[in-house]
Design an enzyme around this catalytic site. Sequence first.
Site, mmCIF file in Angstrom:
data_model
loop_
_atom_site.group_PDB
_atom_site.id
_atom_site.type_symbol
_atom_site.label_atom_id
_atom_site.label_comp_id
_atom_site.label_asym_id
_atom_site.label_seq_id
_atom_site.Cartn_x
_atom_site.Cartn_y
_atom_site.Cartn_z
ATOM 1 N N GLY A 50 2.846 -2.701 8.183
ATOM 2 C CA GLY A 50 2.173 -1.593 8.865
ATOM 3 C C GLY A 50 3.083 -0.395 8.755
ATOM 4 O O GLY A 50 3.696 -0.171 7.711
ATOM 5 N N GLU A 51 3.247 0.325 9.819
ATOM 6 C CA GLU A 51 4.154 1.471 9.816
ATOM 7 C C GLU A 51 5.240 1.184 10.850
ATOM 8 O O GLU A 51 4.962 1.151 12.044
ATOM 9 C CB GLU A 51 3.339 2.735 10.133
ATOM 10 C CG GLU A 51 4.010 4.020 9.740
ATOM 11 C CD GLU A 51 4.456 4.062 8.276
ATOM 12 O OE1 GLU A 51 3.703 3.628 7.394
ATOM 13 O OE2 GLU A 51 5.588 4.529 8.030
ATOM 14 N N SER A 52 6.468 0.989 10.358
ATOM 15 C CA SER A 52 7.529 0.526 11.268
ATOM 16 C C SER A 52 7.794 1.506 12.407
ATOM 17 O O SER A 52 8.100 1.087 13.530
ATOM 18 C CB SER A 52 8.807 0.253 10.485
ATOM 19 O OG SER A 52 9.207 1.392 9.765
ATOM 20 N N CYS A 82 7.423 -6.684 5.212
ATOM 21 C CA CYS A 82 7.386 -5.240 4.977
ATOM 22 C C CYS A 82 7.843 -4.460 6.215
ATOM 23 O O CYS A 82 9.025 -4.471 6.527
ATOM 24 C CB CYS A 82 5.993 -4.844 4.498
ATOM 25 S SG CYS A 82 6.031 -3.326 3.540
ATOM 26 N N ARG A 109 13.661 2.245 3.495
ATOM 27 C CA ARG A 109 12.191 2.339 3.606
ATOM 28 C C ARG A 109 11.623 3.009 2.357
ATOM 29 O O ARG A 109 12.283 3.807 1.714
ATOM 30 C CB ARG A 109 11.800 3.171 4.829
ATOM 31 C CG ARG A 109 12.205 2.535 6.132
ATOM 32 C CD ARG A 109 11.778 3.405 7.312
ATOM 33 N NE ARG A 109 10.328 3.596 7.352
ATOM 34 C CZ ARG A 109 9.721 4.593 7.996
ATOM 35 N NH1 ARG A 109 10.434 5.495 8.633
ATOM 36 N NH2 ARG A 109 8.404 4.685 7.991
ATOM 37 N N ILE A 136 3.517 -2.672 -0.975
ATOM 38 C CA ILE A 136 2.815 -1.465 -0.538
ATOM 39 C C ILE A 136 3.812 -0.565 0.192
ATOM 40 O O ILE A 136 4.262 -0.893 1.289
ATOM 41 C CB ILE A 136 1.626 -1.805 0.399
ATOM 42 C CG1 ILE A 136 0.655 -2.770 -0.296
ATOM 43 C CG2 ILE A 136 0.898 -0.525 0.831
ATOM 44 C CD1 ILE A 136 -0.420 -3.329 0.612
ATOM 45 N N HIS A 172 3.932 -8.504 0.591
ATOM 46 C CA HIS A 172 2.917 -9.026 1.524
ATOM 47 C C HIS A 172 2.383 -10.371 1.039
ATOM 48 O O HIS A 172 1.379 -10.409 0.321
ATOM 49 C CB HIS A 172 1.748 -8.040 1.624
ATOM 50 C CG HIS A 172 2.112 -6.760 2.298
ATOM 51 N ND1 HIS A 172 1.931 -6.551 3.649
ATOM 52 C CD2 HIS A 172 2.656 -5.625 1.814
ATOM 53 C CE1 HIS A 172 2.351 -5.344 3.973
ATOM 54 N NE2 HIS A 172 2.787 -4.753 2.875
ATOM 55 N N GLU A 174 0.697 -12.366 2.618
ATOM 56 C CA GLU A 174 -0.617 -12.605 3.243
ATOM 57 C C GLU A 174 -1.755 -11.992 2.433
ATOM 58 O O GLU A 174 -2.920 -12.229 2.734
ATOM 59 C CB GLU A 174 -0.617 -12.085 4.694
ATOM 60 C CG GLU A 174 -0.762 -10.577 4.882
ATOM 61 C CD GLU A 174 0.507 -9.776 4.591
ATOM 62 O OE1 GLU A 174 1.498 -10.357 4.088
ATOM 63 O OE2 GLU A 174 0.493 -8.548 4.839
HETATM 64 N N1 GLN Z 1 6.379 2.097 4.531
HETATM 65 C C1 GLN Z 1 6.192 1.325 5.744
HETATM 66 C C2 GLN Z 1 7.310 1.603 6.743
HETATM 67 O O1 GLN Z 1 8.257 2.219 6.414
HETATM 68 C C3 GLN Z 1 6.105 -0.139 5.451
HETATM 69 C C4 GLN Z 1 4.896 -0.424 4.589
HETATM 70 C C5 GLN Z 1 4.236 -1.738 4.837
HETATM 71 O O2 GLN Z 1 4.485 -2.437 5.821
HETATM 72 N N2 GLN Z 1 3.339 -2.077 3.939
HETATM 73 O O3 GLN Z 1 7.228 1.168 7.843
#
Ligand code: GLN
Length: 194
Positions: A50-52, A82, A109, A136, A172, A174
């Site tokens: 997701g987005e950390s 991720c 990142r 991703i 990922h 999953e």
């Molecule tokens: N770019 C995202 C981050 O820095 C990580 C991307 C992902 O979880 N697919 O959190």
Amino acid sequence: MTKNIGVLAIQGGFAEHIAMLEKLGVHCIEIRKKSDLISYHLDGLVLPGGESTVIGKLLRELDLFEKLKEMIGGGLPVLGTCAGMILLSKNIVNDTHIHLGAMNISVMRNAFGKQSGSFFIEGEFKGIGKIPMTFIRAPYIEKIWEDVDVLAKIDNHIVAAKQRNIIVTSFHPELASDLRVHEYFIDLIEDPKL
Ligand code: GLN
């Protein structure tokens, strides 16, 4: 006995992890609030992608942060993918925030470049063999120390690692139909010495 695995479900790709774990006969509990961590006996935990920055902020706002940190520090098996890997890392070279800080790794990142950062490749995973890897806007591990084991490398960058009860992947697992990384995680729950 059926295992209970908590899947952090506040942002990002948790549904795909749940689908995969259920195929493996595991009972999943969506973790959205502190009582979800306390009301069930958890055998393991998944921190999805997701987005950390968003997940890290929500962990604090939803009062999940301290309890999660304590459970992971206490040896609860964790799979971080991720953004999940970024959350677990003790250092992030291109971010000022450290989140759970549980693993002896330093990550970068968006390490594969922002535009061309999403790609698919087959790569070798220690103890499993060749597996599909979907990246991703993925981080990679630029440094490990002490008791961290490298599990996979792509282009000489570390993209999967393990430290005691924690497994992390930049990619990922999953998102492919290959269940072997999740199976490996369940094996770790069954045998913490793995
Ligand atoms: N770019 C995202 C981050 O820095 C990580 C991307 C992902 O979880 N697919 O959190």
